[in-house]
Design a protein around this motif. Structure first.
Motif, mmCIF file in Angstrom:
data_model
loop_
_atom_site.group_PDB
_atom_site.id
_atom_site.type_symbol
_atom_site.label_atom_id
_atom_site.label_comp_id
_atom_site.label_asym_id
_atom_site.label_seq_id
_atom_site.Cartn_x
_atom_site.Cartn_y
_atom_site.Cartn_z
ATOM 1 N N ASP A 41 0.830 -1.212 0.000
ATOM 2 C CA ASP A 41 0.000 0.000 0.000
ATOM 3 C C ASP A 41 0.864 1.262 0.000
ATOM 4 O O ASP A 41 0.580 2.223 -0.724
ATOM 5 N N LEU A 42 1.898 1.258 0.812
ATOM 6 C CA LEU A 42 2.766 2.436 0.888
ATOM 7 C C LEU A 42 3.526 2.647 -0.427
ATOM 8 O O LEU A 42 3.707 3.782 -0.877
ATOM 9 N N ALA A 43 3.963 1.545 -1.041
ATOM 10 C CA ALA A 43 4.662 1.667 -2.321
ATOM 11 C C ALA A 43 3.727 2.216 -3.395
ATOM 12 O O ALA A 43 4.114 3.078 -4.204
ATOM 13 N N ALA A 44 2.492 1.739 -3.392
ATOM 14 C CA ALA A 44 1.512 2.244 -4.358
ATOM 15 C C ALA A 44 1.251 3.730 -4.125
ATOM 16 O O ALA A 44 1.132 4.516 -5.078
ATOM 17 N N GLN A 45 1.189 4.133 -2.847
ATOM 18 C CA GLN A 45 1.001 5.547 -2.520
ATOM 19 C C GLN A 45 2.183 6.388 -3.015
ATOM 20 O O GLN A 45 1.999 7.458 -3.598
ATOM 21 N N ALA A 46 3.385 5.875 -2.807
ATOM 22 C CA ALA A 46 4.582 6.604 -3.243
ATOM 23 C C ALA A 46 4.613 6.747 -4.762
ATOM 24 O O ALA A 46 4.927 7.812 -5.294
ATOM 25 N N ARG A 47 4.268 5.680 -5.469
ATOM 26 C CA ARG A 47 4.295 5.722 -6.935
ATOM 27 C C ARG A 47 3.274 6.699 -7.493
ATOM 28 O O ARG A 47 3.505 7.326 -8.530
ATOM 29 N N SER A 48 2.150 6.809 -6.815
ATOM 30 C CA SER A 48 1.070 7.657 -7.342
ATOM 31 C C SER A 48 1.191 9.116 -6.911
ATOM 32 O O SER A 48 0.628 9.998 -7.559
ATOM 33 N N THR A 49 1.916 9.383 -5.828
ATOM 34 C CA THR A 49 1.962 10.761 -5.302
ATOM 35 C C THR A 49 3.289 11.469 -5.536
ATOM 36 O O THR A 49 3.340 12.698 -5.488
ATOM 37 N N LEU A 50 4.350 10.712 -5.786
ATOM 38 C CA LEU A 50 5.667 11.336 -5.957
ATOM 39 C C LEU A 50 6.108 11.278 -7.417
ATOM 40 O O LEU A 50 5.926 10.244 -8.078
ATOM 41 N N PRO A 51 6.687 12.354 -7.934
ATOM 42 C CA PRO A 51 7.273 12.273 -9.280
ATOM 43 C C PRO A 51 8.438 11.291 -9.272
ATOM 44 O O PRO A 51 9.108 11.110 -8.253
ATOM 45 N N LYS A 52 8.662 10.640 -10.414
ATOM 46 C CA LYS A 52 9.667 9.581 -10.449
ATOM 47 C C LYS A 52 11.049 10.085 -10.053
ATOM 48 O O LYS A 52 11.850 9.330 -9.490
ATOM 49 N N PRO A 61 7.169 7.808 2.208
ATOM 50 C CA PRO A 61 6.388 6.617 1.841
ATOM 51 C C PRO A 61 7.283 5.450 1.423
ATOM 52 O O PRO A 61 7.026 4.299 1.785
ATOM 53 N N TRP A 62 8.354 5.747 0.700
ATOM 54 C CA TRP A 62 9.237 4.672 0.258
ATOM 55 C C TRP A 62 9.991 4.059 1.440
ATOM 56 O O TRP A 62 10.154 2.826 1.517
ATOM 57 N N LYS A 63 10.448 4.907 2.336
ATOM 58 C CA LYS A 63 11.200 4.400 3.481
ATOM 59 C C LYS A 63 10.335 3.475 4.341
ATOM 60 O O LYS A 63 10.775 2.401 4.782
ATOM 61 N N GLN A 64 9.097 3.885 4.554
ATOM 62 C CA GLN A 64 8.173 3.060 5.336
ATOM 63 C C GLN A 64 7.834 1.766 4.594
ATOM 64 O O GLN A 64 7.715 0.693 5.199
ATOM 65 N N ALA A 65 7.676 1.875 3.276
ATOM 66 C CA ALA A 65 7.358 0.691 2.478
ATOM 67 C C ALA A 65 8.484 -0.327 2.551
ATOM 68 O O ALA A 65 8.254 -1.534 2.715
ATOM 69 N N ALA A 66 9.738 0.160 2.435
ATOM 70 C CA ALA A 66 10.887 -0.744 2.496
ATOM 71 C C ALA A 66 10.986 -1.411 3.862
ATOM 72 O O ALA A 66 11.272 -2.613 3.965
ATOM 73 N N ALA A 67 10.732 -0.627 4.926
ATOM 74 C CA ALA A 67 10.806 -1.191 6.281
ATOM 75 C C ALA A 67 9.750 -2.277 6.472
ATOM 76 O O ALA A 67 10.023 -3.335 7.057
#
Length: 376
Positions: A41-52, A61-67
């Motif tokens: 969910d966090l990775a999907a949020q990061a992909r949709s809200t942050l520019p590449k 979001p990415w840091k939390q997703a990785a953890a």
């Protein structure tokens, strides 16, 4: 008065003691499945809200997703879905070392997953390029070789593996790899070009070969000034490096650096392998010393159009050269020739007249001047 306050103080003391000894509410640890879902969910949020361009491990979001993905994998180390999830997250954020470990572990369980192998190969490619960029020609070949192992048909991995072999002085290895690349990409014009460089690299040595290769990389990045300096370093290290002299001359002309172009082509024509084109280019820079580089470049561009069959474009280019340098006899002659070919005799006579006046030894212009004046 004092005795009446004692029960109240006692009550307060009892309440405080109760508050200090009450058990804290502790959240139940997440299961592996819950951690994986949170990571997804966090990775999907990061992909949709942050520019590449902002995808990196330090963004929240990415840091939390990785953890969370790490937590899921730690709980179930052999779950391929969790391993793939973590590998994708680290790949997306460019955390290459962690991504490599994750894909390696995943592929031990799912060795035939080609989509995963493609992503794992891209990780190796990026690690190889990073090593190359920092001058680590020990690690870079290993990464590119692993990239090629994961994706044998990926020509980019083979070409870069060949490049680092070339710069590392492994000329036989570079030759074999460029031959492999030629089979994978038969229409790629750079591959036979560098195959020839690899085959002849023993004559030039590692310093010249590395400078030449790095010049090509600088050109890829659009840094022409740096590329010219590197080509000059290549010829300084190996004065017999004809291709480096040619590239140096061509690039110097593009940059408007007439002294560098003159030096390059003057050196090129002294080598045994020099061609008619090298001698022509030397004549061009010598002309540029007389009529100026802009006029000479306009003439060159016009001549290229003429050889490709664009006579209208060529004529306009030759006329432009005469405008840039009115004393450019050869440009007048060519402008006259093309006007004559389309039977525009007054225009041709005017151009040939200028050419003949500027160069009394130009018998051809004098001859066609008479024909143009006669309208035939």
């Amino acid at each position: 008065m004092f005795s009446a306050s004692l029960p109240l103080l006692a009550a307060l003391s009892l309440g405080l003691a109760s508050a200090q000894t009450a058990p804290a509410v502790v959240a139940a640890p997440m299961s592996a499945a819950e951690a994986a879902q949170k990571a997804s969910d966090l990775a999907a949020q990061a992909r949709s809200t942050l520019p590449k361009a902002d995808w990196n491990i330090d963004r929240t979001p990415w840091k939390q997703a990785a953890a969370a993905a790490d937590q899921a994998v730690n709980a179930e180390p052999n779950n391929p879905d969790y391993l793939q999830l973590r590998a994708n997250i680290y790949t997306d954020v460019g955390f290459w070392k962690q991504a490599e470990r994750s894909w390696d572990t995943y592929l031990t369980l799912k060795p035939d997953d080609n989509a995963a192998r493609i992503k794992a190969a891209s990780v190796q490619y990026n690690m190889g390029y990073a090593a190359y960029s920092r001058g680590d020609l020990v690690s870079a070949p290993m990464f590119f070789a692993k990239c090629n192992q994961l994706q044998p048909s990926d020509v980019a991995c083979v070409i870069w593996n060949a490049r680092v072999a070339l710069e590392g002085g492994d000329y036989a290895g570079a030759t074999a790899l460029y031959q492999q690349a030629a089979q994978l990409a038969p229409t790629d014009k750079t591959v036979p070009y560098f195959l020839q460089i690899a085959q002849n690299a023993g004559k030039y040595g590692p310093a010249a070969t590395t400078a030449f290769s790095r010049a090509y990389e600088a050109l890829d990045k659009g840094n022409k000034a740096k590329a010219l300096t590197l080509y000059q370093q290549a010829t300084a290290a190996a004065p017999n490096f004809l291709t480096a002299w040619r590239e140096q001359g061509r690039l110097a002309l593009e940059l408007g650096n007439l002294p560098a172009a003159t030096a390059a082509y003057t050196a090129a024509v002294t080598l045994p392998e020099a061609s008619a084109a090298d001698k022509y280019n030397l004549s061009v820079v010598q002309e540029a010393q007389q009529v100026g580089l802009p006029a000479t470049q306009a003439f060159r561009a016009a001549y290229t159009k003429y050889t490709s069959g664009d006579k209208a474009g060529a004529e306009a280019g030759f006329v432009q050269a005469t405008q840039l340098s009115p004393k450019y006899a050869k440009a007048w002659a060519w402008a006259g020739r093309l006007a004559y070919e389309r039977q525009a005799y007054p225009v041709a006579a005017s151009a040939y007249g200028q050419a003949a006046a500027l160069d009394p030894n130009d018998k051809t212009s004098a001859y066609y001047l008479k024909l143009a004046q006669q309208g035939k």
